[in-house]
Design a protein around this motif. Sequence first.
Motif, PDB file in Angstrom:
ATOM      1  N   VAL A 258       0.876  -1.167   0.000  1.00  0.00           N
ATOM      2  CA  VAL A 258       0.000   0.000   0.000  1.00  0.00           C
ATOM      3  C   VAL A 258       0.911   1.214   0.000  1.00  0.00           C
ATOM      4  CG1 VAL A 258      -1.763   1.278   1.263  1.00  0.00           C
ATOM      5  CG2 VAL A 258      -1.800  -1.225   1.272  1.00  0.00           C
ATOM      6  N   THR A 259       0.745   2.069  -0.996  1.00  0.00           N
ATOM      7  CA  THR A 259       1.693   3.172  -1.149  1.00  0.00           C
ATOM      8  C   THR A 259       1.250   4.463  -0.484  1.00  0.00           C
ATOM      9  OG1 THR A 259       0.670   3.865  -3.234  1.00  0.00           O
ATOM     10  CG2 THR A 259       2.468   2.246  -3.365  1.00  0.00           C
ATOM     11  N   ASN A 260       0.000   4.520  -0.021  1.00  0.00           N
ATOM     12  CA  ASN A 260      -0.541   5.827   0.365  1.00  0.00           C
ATOM     13  C   ASN A 260      -1.298   5.800   1.687  1.00  0.00           C
ATOM     14  OD1 ASN A 260      -2.431   4.190  -0.891  1.00  0.00           O
ATOM     15  ND2 ASN A 260      -3.549   5.865  -1.850  1.00  0.00           N
ATOM     16  N   ALA A 261      -0.742   5.150   2.717  1.00  0.00           N
ATOM     17  CA  ALA A 261      -1.357   5.176   4.042  1.00  0.00           C
ATOM     18  C   ALA A 261      -1.107   6.547   4.697  1.00  0.00           C
ATOM     19  CB  ALA A 261      -0.772   4.059   4.901  1.00  0.00           C
ATOM     20  N   PRO A 262      -1.982   6.973   5.606  1.00  0.00           N
ATOM     21  CA  PRO A 262      -3.225   6.311   5.988  1.00  0.00           C
ATOM     22  C   PRO A 262      -4.301   6.499   4.915  1.00  0.00           C
ATOM     23  CG  PRO A 262      -3.076   8.411   7.101  1.00  0.00           C
ATOM     24  CD  PRO A 262      -1.777   8.244   6.361  1.00  0.00           C
ATOM     25  N   VAL A 263      -5.225   5.536   4.859  1.00  0.00           N
ATOM     26  CA  VAL A 263      -6.328   5.583   3.905  1.00  0.00           C
ATOM     27  C   VAL A 263      -7.646   5.556   4.669  1.00  0.00           C
ATOM     28  CG1 VAL A 263      -7.503   4.386   2.027  1.00  0.00           C
ATOM     29  CG2 VAL A 263      -5.009   4.421   2.091  1.00  0.00           C
ATOM     30  N   SER A 264      -8.543   6.441   4.281  1.00  0.00           N
ATOM     31  CA  SER A 264      -9.874   6.484   4.889  1.00  0.00           C
ATOM     32  C   SER A 264     -10.920   6.531   3.783  1.00  0.00           C
ATOM     33  CB  SER A 264     -10.022   7.713   5.799  1.00  0.00           C
ATOM     34  OG  SER A 264     -11.319   7.767   6.364  1.00  0.00           O
ATOM     35  N   ILE A 265     -11.843   5.579   3.807  1.00  0.00           N
ATOM     36  CA  ILE A 265     -12.896   5.490   2.792  1.00  0.00           C
ATOM     37  C   ILE A 265     -14.252   5.361   3.480  1.00  0.00           C
ATOM     38  CG2 ILE A 265     -13.892   4.078   0.943  1.00  0.00           C
ATOM     39  CD1 ILE A 265     -11.077   3.202   0.194  1.00  0.00           C
ATOM     40  N   SER A 266     -15.190   6.157   3.031  1.00  0.00           N
ATOM     41  CA  SER A 266     -16.598   6.000   3.412  1.00  0.00           C
ATOM     42  C   SER A 266     -17.372   5.998   2.108  1.00  0.00           C
ATOM     43  CB  SER A 266     -17.055   7.152   4.310  1.00  0.00           C
ATOM     44  OG  SER A 266     -18.433   7.020   4.615  1.00  0.00           O
ATOM     45  N   ASP A 267     -18.066   4.900   1.814  1.00  0.00           N
ATOM     46  CA  ASP A 267     -18.485   4.694   0.439  1.00  0.00           C
ATOM     47  C   ASP A 267     -19.843   4.018   0.350  1.00  0.00           C
ATOM     48  OD1 ASP A 267     -18.168   4.842  -2.287  1.00  0.00           O
ATOM     49  OD2 ASP A 267     -16.797   3.137  -2.444  1.00  0.00           O
ATOM     50  N   SER A 268     -20.570   4.343  -0.694  1.00  0.00           N
ATOM     51  CA  SER A 268     -21.820   3.657  -1.034  1.00  0.00           C
ATOM     52  C   SER A 268     -22.149   3.991  -2.477  1.00  0.00           C
ATOM     53  CB  SER A 268     -22.968   4.078  -0.117  1.00  0.00           C
ATOM     54  OG  SER A 268     -23.219   5.470  -0.235  1.00  0.00           O
ATOM     55  N   PRO A 269     -22.876   3.111  -3.163  1.00  0.00           N
ATOM     56  CA  PRO A 269     -23.178   3.346  -4.574  1.00  0.00           C
ATOM     57  C   PRO A 269     -24.330   4.313  -4.768  1.00  0.00           C
ATOM     58  CG  PRO A 269     -24.099   1.248  -3.889  1.00  0.00           C
ATOM     59  CD  PRO A 269     -23.324   1.774  -2.716  1.00  0.00           C
ATOM     60  N   ARG A 270     -24.300   5.007  -5.895  1.00  0.00           N
ATOM     61  CA  ARG A 270     -25.401   5.909  -6.256  1.00  0.00           C
ATOM     62  C   ARG A 270     -26.652   5.124  -6.618  1.00  0.00           C
ATOM     63  NH1 ARG A 270     -25.411   9.970 -11.562  1.00  0.00           N
ATOM     64  NH2 ARG A 270     -27.560  10.748 -11.282  1.00  0.00           N
ATOM     65  N   PHE A 271     -26.492   4.042  -7.387  1.00  0.00           N
ATOM     66  CA  PHE A 271     -27.631   3.260  -7.848  1.00  0.00           C
ATOM     67  C   PHE A 271     -27.564   1.836  -7.306  1.00  0.00           C
ATOM     68  CE2 PHE A 271     -27.332   6.441 -11.324  1.00  0.00           C
ATOM     69  CZ  PHE A 271     -28.634   6.943 -11.275  1.00  0.00           C
ATOM     70  N   ALA A 272     -28.735   1.270  -7.032  1.00  0.00           N
ATOM     71  CA  ALA A 272     -28.813  -0.103  -6.523  1.00  0.00           C
ATOM     72  C   ALA A 272     -28.686  -1.134  -7.630  1.00  0.00           C
ATOM     73  CB  ALA A 272     -30.129  -0.318  -5.777  1.00  0.00           C
ATOM     74  N   TYR A 273     -28.956  -0.734  -8.878  1.00  0.00           N
ATOM     75  CA  TYR A 273     -28.874  -1.639 -10.027  1.00  0.00           C
ATOM     76  C   TYR A 273     -27.705  -1.183 -10.890  1.00  0.00           C
ATOM     77  CZ  TYR A 273     -30.534  -4.362 -14.108  1.00  0.00           C
ATOM     78  OH  TYR A 273     -30.648  -5.242 -15.161  1.00  0.00           O
ATOM     79  N   ARG A 274     -26.648  -2.000 -10.913  1.00  0.00           N
ATOM     80  CA  ARG A 274     -25.457  -1.690 -11.704  1.00  0.00           C
ATOM     81  C   ARG A 274     -25.104  -2.955 -12.480  1.00  0.00           C
ATOM     82  NH1 ARG A 274     -24.696  -0.827  -6.636  1.00  0.00           N
ATOM     83  NH2 ARG A 274     -22.990  -2.321  -6.459  1.00  0.00           N
ATOM     84  N   GLY A 275     -25.532  -2.994 -13.738  1.00  0.00           N
ATOM     85  CA  GLY A 275     -25.532  -4.267 -14.441  1.00  0.00           C
ATOM     86  C   GLY A 275     -24.596  -4.360 -15.625  1.00  0.00           C
ATOM     87  N   LEU A 276     -24.278  -5.594 -15.963  1.00  0.00           N
ATOM     88  CA  LEU A 276     -23.595  -5.950 -17.202  1.00  0.00           C
ATOM     89  C   LEU A 276     -24.419  -7.035 -17.871  1.00  0.00           C
ATOM     90  CD1 LEU A 276     -21.130  -5.876 -19.140  1.00  0.00           C
ATOM     91  CD2 LEU A 276     -20.137  -7.703 -17.735  1.00  0.00           C
ATOM     92  N   MET A 277     -24.805  -6.801 -19.127  1.00  0.00           N
ATOM     93  CA  MET A 277     -25.551  -7.804 -19.882  1.00  0.00           C
ATOM     94  C   MET A 277     -24.600  -8.573 -20.793  1.00  0.00           C
ATOM     95  SD  MET A 277     -27.998  -7.816 -23.079  1.00  0.00           S
ATOM     96  CE  MET A 277     -26.504  -8.381 -23.889  1.00  0.00           C
ATOM     97  N   ILE A 278     -24.726  -9.892 -20.769  1.00  0.00           N
ATOM     98  CA  ILE A 278     -23.947 -10.749 -21.657  1.00  0.00           C
ATOM     99  C   ILE A 278     -24.891 -11.606 -22.492  1.00  0.00           C
ATOM    100  CG2 ILE A 278     -21.951 -10.802 -20.127  1.00  0.00           C
ATOM    101  CD1 ILE A 278     -22.859 -13.649 -19.294  1.00  0.00           C
TER     102      ILE A 278
END
Length: 516
Positions: free
Chosen positions: A148-168
Amino acid sequence: MKLFLTLSLFASASASTPWPLPANFSSGSAPLSVSSALTFSLPDDAAPSPFLADAFSRYSESISNAQGCSAEAQSLLPPQPSSTPQLSSCSVSVSSPSSDPSLTVSTDESYSLYLALDGSCSISAASEFGALHALESLSQLAGETCTVTNAPVSISDSPRFAYRGLMIDSSRHFLPVRFLEHIVDTMVASKFNVLHWHISDTESFPSSSALFPELAEKGAWSPEAVYSVPDLKHVVDYAYKRGVRVMPEWDVPGHGSWGKGKPEVSIQDGSCTNTLDPTNPDVYDFLHDFLSEMSSVFPDANLFLGGDEVDTSCFTSSPSVSKWMTENNIADGVALQSYFWQQVTSTVMPGLNKTLGVWMADDGIPYPEDLPAGSFGNVWQSQSSMPAVIDRGADVVLSGPWYLDQQQPGGFQTYALQALWQGMYAVEPFSGLTPAQQAKVLGGEACMWGEGVNALDFDALAVTKAAAVAERLWVPQGEGTVDDAQERLEEHVCRLNMRGVAAEAVAQNFCLSDVL
């Protein structure tokens, strides 16, 4: 010396920012070495659920065995001082733990991650799926060069959308199960959470059925190009353990190879034998039985039934269908499609306990008013049709600007193929929508249609551009620009290349995978 200097520069910038960009992210500049025996545990050493235990084991192994952690790679990198603190363990806390967690559109995927200067590590998440995202972010920070090159690291995260898809699409070219696993792994690296599996189409029907074995026996490219029921269940389980829902699609009434295995439910006169016959009541009994069986294989709350691009001349060119339409006052092929979906709503969907999804074109077919309440439409043509679809009563998923097989995504035009991601990244899903309409947008998906892609070129054609879509669906509205994302996407592509993914490069640069 020149090679060593180049790799030193690579090492100083490598794996510094997770993809997609976290909602809140801060970091320093101190290094942490990563132990080859990195472990994860719950607070007070409580026993993890089988779901989390599997995730802990998987990430411990993947980080420790990363290509950049090999002896060969480490010999090319500048050695870390012996005094460098070490990341050897991480505490993971889940607010509402479950031994059998459920991933739905209402699942809270938020998480926080903190890496201290002394190498201590803590993760907290609202659900097991948020914990998976945190583990992935940690692996991106630590896993490619064992530093890890950049300590300390602090992340607080959540997605904007609940549906994030890839169709195959496994109809135009069969995709082996082992490659479907690979696709899921690439999705996880960009924090997608829905695999929209377009299993069958006119070209082939590769999906087995215990009730209707003739569908695959007569509809697949070859006996070897078939997914057994255990295969289907394996893909669902593999994806679930990695935080990805599998939503199956069987396209009706057109875009199918129904007539190969079940001619009795298809139009039998004329030239459209792969289109289901809406006038035949046996069609609806067949669909209910088949989809009931498939619902036990695919437990996801959503079921996708296509509905697009029906050639209405198939109806009018059939004497028997035309006769029925006249006798039942059905004016034209569009009206017959409405009748078909009304019958699906009243006789097929009840008892399946599924939310119905369909493709919704600019002409509005299938009409939301003909579908069960709560159904959603995938807007696959012009993004400008979203308001009309929403105002007719459907939730929407946007995919039109994100067709990975197109060279002008979202209307973007460029000379360089490696710049196509920029057009996809620049799309704003809420463009042209009122606040009330925005509330009806479930999310979006990138679509990799299979006419020109198989397991040999999938990565190069799909993965990098899909990653751009994934970040657009993750970051808060108004955040993230092409210029800001460019260097981070270069880093992410290198990360994927180091993992054995043949993702397309987006700029002239250097990655350790070039020499390993």
